[in-house]
Design an enzyme around this catalytic site. Sequence first.
Site, PDB file in Angstrom:
ATOM      1  N   LYS A  64      34.972  31.350  41.525  1.00 52.85           N
ATOM      2  CA  LYS A  64      36.135  31.597  42.382  1.00 52.85           C
ATOM      3  C   LYS A  64      35.730  31.636  43.861  1.00 52.85           C
ATOM      4  O   LYS A  64      36.363  31.007  44.700  1.00 52.85           O
ATOM      5  CB  LYS A  64      36.824  32.916  41.978  1.00 52.85           C
ATOM      6  CG  LYS A  64      37.353  32.889  40.548  1.00 52.85           C
ATOM      7  CD  LYS A  64      38.068  34.162  40.158  1.00 52.85           C
ATOM      8  CE  LYS A  64      37.166  35.382  40.094  1.00 52.85           C
ATOM      9  NZ  LYS A  64      36.100  35.269  39.062  1.00 52.85           N
ATOM     10  N   THR A  65      34.658  32.380  44.163  1.00 52.26           N
ATOM     11  CA  THR A  65      34.201  32.452  45.557  1.00 52.26           C
ATOM     12  C   THR A  65      33.747  31.083  46.041  1.00 52.26           C
ATOM     13  O   THR A  65      34.071  30.657  47.159  1.00 52.26           O
ATOM     14  CB  THR A  65      33.034  33.452  45.677  1.00 52.26           C
ATOM     15  OG1 THR A  65      33.447  34.700  45.111  1.00 52.26           O
ATOM     16  CG2 THR A  65      32.636  33.661  47.129  1.00 52.26           C
ATOM     17  N   ASP A 109      38.417  38.849  47.845  1.00 51.01           N
ATOM     18  CA  ASP A 109      37.892  38.972  46.492  1.00 51.01           C
ATOM     19  C   ASP A 109      38.457  40.244  45.868  1.00 51.01           C
ATOM     20  O   ASP A 109      38.791  41.189  46.589  1.00 51.01           O
ATOM     21  CB  ASP A 109      36.353  39.050  46.565  1.00 51.01           C
ATOM     22  CG  ASP A 109      35.700  38.659  45.247  1.00 51.01           C
ATOM     23  OD1 ASP A 109      36.417  38.248  44.310  1.00 51.01           O
ATOM     24  OD2 ASP A 109      34.466  38.757  45.160  1.00 51.01           O
ATOM     25  N   THR A 158      39.851  39.145  38.766  1.00 46.99           N
ATOM     26  CA  THR A 158      39.448  39.078  37.371  1.00 46.99           C
ATOM     27  C   THR A 158      40.596  39.549  36.475  1.00 46.99           C
ATOM     28  O   THR A 158      40.495  39.488  35.266  1.00 46.99           O
ATOM     29  CB  THR A 158      38.229  39.987  37.114  1.00 46.99           C
ATOM     30  OG1 THR A 158      38.501  41.265  37.705  1.00 46.99           O
ATOM     31  CG2 THR A 158      36.983  39.403  37.747  1.00 46.99           C
ATOM     32  N   ARG A 217      27.289  31.481  36.688  1.00 48.70           N
ATOM     33  CA  ARG A 217      26.404  32.481  37.284  1.00 48.70           C
ATOM     34  C   ARG A 217      25.342  32.912  36.291  1.00 48.70           C
ATOM     35  O   ARG A 217      24.173  33.105  36.641  1.00 48.70           O
ATOM     36  CB  ARG A 217      27.203  33.696  37.775  1.00 48.70           C
ATOM     37  CG  ARG A 217      26.269  34.792  38.322  1.00 48.70           C
ATOM     38  CD  ARG A 217      27.017  36.000  38.836  1.00 48.70           C
ATOM     39  NE  ARG A 217      27.702  35.696  40.065  1.00 48.70           N
ATOM     40  CZ  ARG A 217      28.933  36.113  40.360  1.00 48.70           C
ATOM     41  NH1 ARG A 217      29.593  36.857  39.497  1.00 48.70           N
ATOM     42  NH2 ARG A 217      29.484  35.805  41.506  1.00 48.70           N
TER      43      ARG A 217
HETATM   44  P1  ADP Z   1      33.054  34.236  41.120  1.00 51.93           P
HETATM   45  O1  ADP Z   1      33.526  34.335  42.530  1.00 51.93           O
HETATM   46  O2  ADP Z   1      34.091  33.666  40.194  1.00 51.93           O
HETATM   47  O3  ADP Z   1      32.479  35.501  40.584  1.00 51.93           O
HETATM   48  P2  ADP Z   1      30.973  32.532  42.249  1.00 51.93           P
HETATM   49  O4  ADP Z   1      31.750  31.509  43.001  1.00 51.93           O
HETATM   50  O5  ADP Z   1      30.336  33.612  43.029  1.00 51.93           O
HETATM   51  O6  ADP Z   1      31.872  33.152  41.061  1.00 51.93           O
HETATM   52  O7  ADP Z   1      29.887  31.725  41.389  1.00 51.93           O
HETATM   53  C1  ADP Z   1      28.689  32.327  40.984  1.00 51.93           C
HETATM   54  C2  ADP Z   1      27.553  31.338  41.047  1.00 51.93           C
HETATM   55  O8  ADP Z   1      27.722  30.376  40.011  1.00 51.93           O
HETATM   56  C3  ADP Z   1      27.521  30.538  42.359  1.00 51.93           C
HETATM   57  O9  ADP Z   1      26.519  31.009  43.194  1.00 51.93           O
HETATM   58  C4  ADP Z   1      27.169  29.136  41.946  1.00 51.93           C
HETATM   59  O10 ADP Z   1      25.783  28.956  42.060  1.00 51.93           O
HETATM   60  C5  ADP Z   1      27.498  29.059  40.491  1.00 51.93           C
HETATM   61  N1  ADP Z   1      28.686  28.263  40.210  1.00 51.93           N
HETATM   62  C6  ADP Z   1      29.922  28.734  39.936  1.00 51.93           C
HETATM   63  N2  ADP Z   1      30.773  27.758  39.656  1.00 51.93           N
HETATM   64  C7  ADP Z   1      30.078  26.609  39.753  1.00 51.93           C
HETATM   65  C8  ADP Z   1      30.427  25.235  39.554  1.00 51.93           C
HETATM   66  N3  ADP Z   1      31.653  24.879  39.168  1.00 51.93           N
HETATM   67  N4  ADP Z   1      29.480  24.310  39.751  1.00 51.93           N
HETATM   68  C9  ADP Z   1      28.216  24.676  40.095  1.00 51.93           C
HETATM   69  N5  ADP Z   1      27.833  25.965  40.282  1.00 51.93           N
HETATM   70  C10 ADP Z   1      28.744  26.918  40.118  1.00 51.93           C
END
Ligand code: ADP
Length: 334
Positions: A64-65, A109, A158, A217
């Site tokens: 998401k981030t 977030d 979430t 992640r």
């Molecule tokens: P969330 O905000 O949903 O918790 P993040 O965007 O922080 O997730 O993603 C966590 C890690 O996973 C990122 O640092 C990245 O390295 C990896 N990641 C997430 N989604 C992808 C994707 N679609 N392709 C490649 N790497 C990804």
Amino acid sequence: EAALSAFPQAGDREVETALRPKKLGDFVGQPRVREQLELVLESARKRGVPPDHVLLSGPPGLGKTSLAMIVAAELGAAIRITSGPALERAGDLAAMLSNLAEGDVLFIDEIHRIARPAEEMLYLAMEDFRVDVVVGKGPGATSIPLEVAPFTLVGATTRSGALTGPLRDRFGFTGQMEFYTPGELGHVIERSAALLDITIDDAGRAEIAHRSRGTPRIANRLLRRVRDYAEVRADGQATLPVVRAALEVYDVDELGLDRLDREVLGALVRSFGGGPVGVSTLAVAVGEEPTTVEEVCEPYLVRAGMLARTPRGRIATAAAWEHLGLAPPSDAAG
Ligand code: ADP
């Protein structure tokens, strides 16, 4: 965070930032959300206006981030980052909003955890690009309207169900993030291994992909723990036997369940006879916060067909009993 697999280590956050995909083209998987988002961005670009506000919903670690940052990059806009818990007072949000320039992306977030006064201020900002700042207290209080530059809010949550109706209604588009397939995670791992200069073969990569709970992640984190193991106990090559041995050390089982996942299932089955049991009771039994159990563990256990959420509480399916090496009672949910 701390409850995700294979214990975060010092420096993991920096590595995570380095591994973040920077362009939509680098972002693996999520074909639906990507297509929907591309349409939202492209049509806004054609009309020359900031796109509608975007809500991204789904379990932690699904990107998401990363996607919020990509939205800003695709728009050629700056991104300001904050989180629901950081916006305790309306003034915190007013300060953020008044610093925005036209077209900026504001990323919030955990937006479901925003405090009520800030949330109410956000309604007006999202809708009319203005806020009312209240100065003073009691009968002498006055409210001063402030203009906010047109911006795009990207919210991540979430628990979209925990958002109030009025907040949810003000997003023009909600992207529901899904767990990744092992094939997609294989691509994530391939890309990360290249960036981190880790030698891993196809079988090793597939094994990590299958044990990452559908979550990039976790895939990246397991890859780094496998690298540690390969460097210390092997010749640095992440082959299938090395991957298996490393994941054994880190308590990640064949399905990718980690210790907390198995504790939750174990408590459900052993202490509560397979349920139904309420999530708070279950959380107390494993010594965790209910939100951690609900938002971090359960989505994948549900998706893996081990746990069902019913109006009367959580129940273990026959697959959960079998996974724990126990015979399911004859009436266990299939
Ligand atoms: P969330 O905000 O949903 O918790 P993040 O965007 O922080 O997730 O993603 C966590 C890690 O996973 C990122 O640092 C990245 O390295 C990896 N990641 C997430 N989604 C992808 C994707 N679609 N392709 C490649 N790497 C990804």
